[in-house]
Structures are given as C-alpha cells and as structure tokens.
Design a protein around this motif. Structure first.
Motif, short mmCIF file in Angstrom:
data_model
loop_
_atom_site.label_atom_id
_atom_site.label_comp_id
_atom_site.label_asym_id
_atom_site.label_seq_id
_atom_site.Cartn_x
_atom_site.Cartn_y
_atom_site.Cartn_z
N ALA A 1 1.01 3.44 -5.47
CA ALA A 1 2.16 4.34 -5.55
C ALA A 1 1.74 5.71 -5.01
O ALA A 1 0.82 6.33 -5.53
CB ALA A 1 2.65 4.45 -6.99
N VAL A 2 2.44 6.14 -3.96
CA VAL A 2 1.97 7.29 -3.18
C VAL A 2 2.83 8.54 -3.38
O VAL A 2 3.10 9.27 -2.43
CB VAL A 2 1.93 6.94 -1.67
N GLY A 3 3.24 8.80 -4.60
CA GLY A 3 4.03 10.00 -4.88
C GLY A 3 5.22 9.65 -5.73
O GLY A 3 6.20 9.10 -5.23
N THR B 1 5.71 -0.61 2.05
CA THR B 1 7.16 -0.65 2.26
C THR B 1 7.88 0.69 2.14
O THR B 1 9.04 0.78 2.49
CB THR B 1 7.81 -1.58 1.22
N ASP B 2 7.21 1.74 1.62
CA ASP B 2 7.88 3.02 1.38
C ASP B 2 9.12 2.84 0.49
O ASP B 2 10.13 3.53 0.65
CB ASP B 2 8.28 3.70 2.70
N SER B 3 9.02 1.92 -0.47
CA SER B 3 10.11 1.64 -1.40
C SER B 3 10.64 2.93 -2.02
O SER B 3 9.85 3.84 -2.30
CB SER B 3 9.62 0.73 -2.53
N GLU C 1 -0.75 7.68 6.56
CA GLU C 1 0.42 6.90 6.15
C GLU C 1 1.50 7.02 7.22
O GLU C 1 1.76 8.11 7.71
CB GLU C 1 0.94 7.41 4.82
N HIS C 2 2.14 5.93 7.56
CA HIS C 2 3.09 5.84 8.69
C HIS C 2 2.27 5.95 9.97
O HIS C 2 1.75 4.97 10.44
CB HIS C 2 4.21 6.88 8.62
N GLY C 3 2.10 7.15 10.52
CA GLY C 3 1.16 7.32 11.63
C GLY C 3 1.78 7.65 12.95
O GLY C 3 2.99 7.62 13.13
N LEU D 1 0.79 -1.23 0.00
CA LEU D 1 0.00 0.00 0.00
C LEU D 1 0.82 1.28 0.00
O LEU D 1 0.25 2.37 -0.07
CB LEU D 1 -0.94 0.03 1.22
N HIS D 2 2.14 1.18 0.11
CA HIS D 2 2.92 2.43 0.17
C HIS D 2 4.23 2.26 -0.58
O HIS D 2 5.22 1.73 -0.05
CB HIS D 2 3.16 2.81 1.64
N VAL D 3 4.22 2.71 -1.84
CA VAL D 3 5.39 2.54 -2.71
C VAL D 3 5.70 3.86 -3.40
O VAL D 3 4.81 4.62 -3.75
CB VAL D 3 5.07 1.48 -3.80
ZN LIG Z 1 6.34 7.46 1.41
#
Ligand SMILES: [Zn+2]
Length: 434
Positions: free
Chosen positions: A120-122, A326-328, A253-255, A63-65
């Motif tokens: 993909a978040v940005g 994963t914040d890849s 996101e993160h939190g 959910l966070h790439v």
């Molecule tokens: Zn991020």
C-alpha cells in the motif's frame, strides 16, 4: 490449523519458465507448503481437495495499491469543498471507524481476487498501519493477506496527493523528520511523489511536472536508507525519473524513460520500476464522458502511458527489475482487478504470457525482497496459492475467477470479490480493443 492436500493438480512452476508440472500433490500444513510430490494416495489427517484437471499457481502480488477508495469514479476526492468535508470527517472518531471498514473491505477484495501480498503506497491517516496490525492479530475478512505499508505519502506543497494521501513540507530537514515519524509509526517503506500527474498538468504533452527538488528527494532517501527502509516514488515524466535515479529512489512507480546514466544508477542500487497499466489505459482510452477528463488530460494520459511502457522496456533491456501494480482507488482502478493488470501488462508491454505471470508473482516478490518467503509454490515457502479452473498460460483471464485459495495457510473455499458490473463492462470493452 487444518492440513490440506491439493490433489492431482497441474502446477505452474514460475521458478522454471512457468513450466506446467502435471499430476502433483501439494501438501499444506499450517502456514507453509510441506511438500510437493507426484500424485499418489493421501495419508490420514489431511483434507483432500480434488484439483484434477485444474491449475495451481502462486498468489498474486500487487505492488501499487491505495486502500481508501473503491475505484468507482467519484468527485469526493477530486478536490474542492466535498473533499475537504470528507477529509475532516475521516479524522473524527466515527469517521475513523468508517475509514477502517473501507480499507478492510478493500483489502478483503484484493485478497479474494487472488492477491496474497500487497504493497500500500499511500493511505489516509494511518488506516493502512491499523489494518496491517489487525490482520497480523488474526482479525477480519482480510486475514492471511501479507501487507507492506507506507502510511501517508510525502511530497512538497502542491505535489501529487497533497491534501489527501500525502503530507507536505518544503524544507529537506522537515521531510527527513517526517520519514522518521512514518517509520516509528510502523511504515515498511517510504512513499514520495516527485512529480504531478495527468490531472494537474498545465500543458498539452507535458504531464508529470516536477514538484520536489533534488535536495528534498535526497533528504528523504538518505533518512529512509539510514533507517533501513526503501523509497518508492511517484514519477510520471523523464525529468522526474532522472531526479529519482540520481537522488537514491529504490522503486520508480508508474515511470518514464530513463537515460543510460540513470539506468546505471538504478541498476547499481538494485532498483526497479513498478508499472501500473490499470489507471493508464482507461484514462487514455475510455470516452471523455466516462473518465470526465478534458481533451488535454486525455491526451496527456496517452503520453504518460507511452512513457511508462517505453521506460519499462528500456529498464528490462538493461536488466532492471520491472514490477506491476494496480493503483487501486484511482478512477476505474478497482480493488479486485490485479488479474486485469497482468493481462494488460502482457498486451501493452508485448511480453510472453509467462513473463507477465512471473512478474506478477516471483518477480514482484523479488522487488519486495521476500522471494525466499513467497512468490512461488515451493516446499518450505508460505502457502500462498491459487487454484484455477482454466489454464492461465493459455488465457490470462483464467485469473479472473479463482476456485479456491490459500493465504499464509488460511484456506478460502470460495473467494468472490465484490465487483462493480458497470465498470467491468467498460473495462472488458477496453480489453477487446487492445
Ligand atoms: Zn498511486
């Protein structure tokens, strides 16, 4: 499309407490799962894959790439002249081509590590949007991957991602206009950065400085919701989380820990928190020589990680969905380590293995609103399937190596992501110390 049978497998049923259903035949025709039956003789017209003694589970959902980087720690996007040069380059015709190749390689690595859906978040300059169109047209190595994309993130001047993957504006009207532009260009949701992070903190113990005002956040959320889109917000402090909850953000996101009132607001909205252990743990625990963070940043990383975990525990206790990603592209966040996120989430959150597996599949699908399409191996659903040699319920590192897989019915015989051995060695060591 060819038809397949995964023959005589053990099926991990994420819809029913991750119960293990032995000796199943899974019929795959076109893009969907045709049926699941007790093992028997195969009819003609199907290619049989012998899966006896092996384990079948749904494809992972990340959910966070971000797709623009490899996860190798680099100075190129750490600010300064080198970053400016790089960002100018990727906006030239040739640079655009290179960027296109990079994001496609990232997406392929995600896919080949078992991720069949990602959000993909940005990303930079519409590269995520172009890639998604390419995949939908059946092109390239990441064919079969399902993508949700935001285009460039939005923030206030000086906010997280400003100058790289985020566009900035001060006036709420201008931010709302940018939401409209992103949606017209093809964004599936809107990403904003409400707080800063670890790197830009000015005080020891106080990471996640608030960068957007309530008016700015509200303007983005109102316009996005009017256009039928959700808002995901980068949040790394309690104050930021309060603003997110109050102003209409759908996923944090993160939190950080939320108050009772904020939990209530988020719950009413059917919102969620998306945990990212993959960047948090290395930043907090790897030696300074590896992370190149100073002592204060390392200390603040630990603060962020504890806040994120505590926040997610409170959210779960309040019945709010918690997802993972994963914040890849961030340092040490490779494009092939969703399996590691599942493992670290399980250990850091101290939840049963079954809970971690559920969240990484059906739970994340529910947050995306696509649990009727994917997230579990069930008749009629999309053929997003992993075949594993070992039992993931006994050891989550079984997810590290995938025998073969399907992504929207595309069969991948030998999914082998390109790994970076030195980073793997460092991350394995971190896992041992957990
Ligand atoms: Zn991020």
């Amino acid at each position: 499309m060819k038809k397949y049978i995964l023959s005589d497998c053990n099926l991990v049923d994420v819809e029913h407490g991750c119960a293990l259903l032995p000796h199943r035949d899974i019929y795959i025709g076109g893009k969907v799962i045709e049926k699941i039956v007790p093992h028997g003789d195969a009819p003609q017209g199907y290619t049989v894959i012998d899966a006896s003694g092996k384990f079948v589970m749904p494809g992972l959902i990340n959910l966070h790439v971000h797709l623009f980087g490899t996860g190798r720690p680099s100075k190129a996007l750490g600010g300064g002249k080198a970053q400016q040069r790089l960002l100018r380059f990727v906006q030239t015709a040739f640079g655009k081509k290179i960027l296109g190749k990079i994001v496609e390689a990232s997406a392929k690595n995600q896919l080949y590590s078992g991720v069949t859906t990602l959000r993909a978040v940005g990303d930079l300059f519409g590269s995520d949007i172009a890639l998604k169109r390419r995949i939908e047209n059946g092109k390239g190595g990441a064919k079969g991957l399902r993508m949700f994309i935001s285009g460039m993130a939005l923030t206030a001047p000086g906010g997280h991602g400003a100058g790289t993957f985020a566009r900035t504006a001060s006036s709420p009207e201008e931010l709302a206009r940018m939401v409209g532009e992103a949606v017209s260009a093809g964004a599936d949701f809107v990403k904003i950065c409400i707080t800063g992070g670890v790197m830009d903190a000015k005080k020891r113990g106080e990471p996640g400085e608030v960068k957007m005002t309530e008016e700015q956040v509200r303007a983005v959320c109102d316009r996005a919701h009017a256009l039928g889109k959700k808002v995901a917000a980068h949040v790394q402090s309690e104050r930021g989380a309060e603003i997110a909850a109050r102003c209409g953000v759908d996923t944090i996101e993160h939190g950080a820990p939320l108050s009772g009132e904020s939990l209530r607001l988020l719950s009413e909205r059917n919102g969620a928190q998306v945990v990212t252990c993959t960047p948090a743990l290395p930043n907090a625990r790897l030696p300074h020589e590896a992370t190149k963070l100073n002592e204060m940043a390392a200390y603040n990383s630990e603060v962020v990680m504890r806040g994120m975990i505590e926040g997610a525990r409170r959210a779960m206790a309040a019945g709010i969905a918690v997802g993972m990603g994963t914040d890849s592209s961030c340092p040490f966040c490779t494009q092939y380590n969703m399996w590691r996120e599942v493992q670290w989430f399980q250990k850091l959150m101290d939840v049963p293995v079954k809970t971690a597996l559920y969240i990484a599949t059906l739970g994340n699908a529910e947050i995306l609103g696509i649990s009727d399409v994917t997230g579990s191996v069930r008749e009629g659903k999309s053929a997003d399937i992993l075949l594993l040699g070992k039992n993931p319920l006994e050891d989550l590192s079984a997810l590290r190596d995938i025998d073969c897989m399907f992504a929207q019915g595309r069969f991948i015989a030998e999914p082998r992501p390109k790994r970076m051995p030195e980073i793997e060695r460092q991350l394995d060591k971190l896992t041992e110390e957990l």
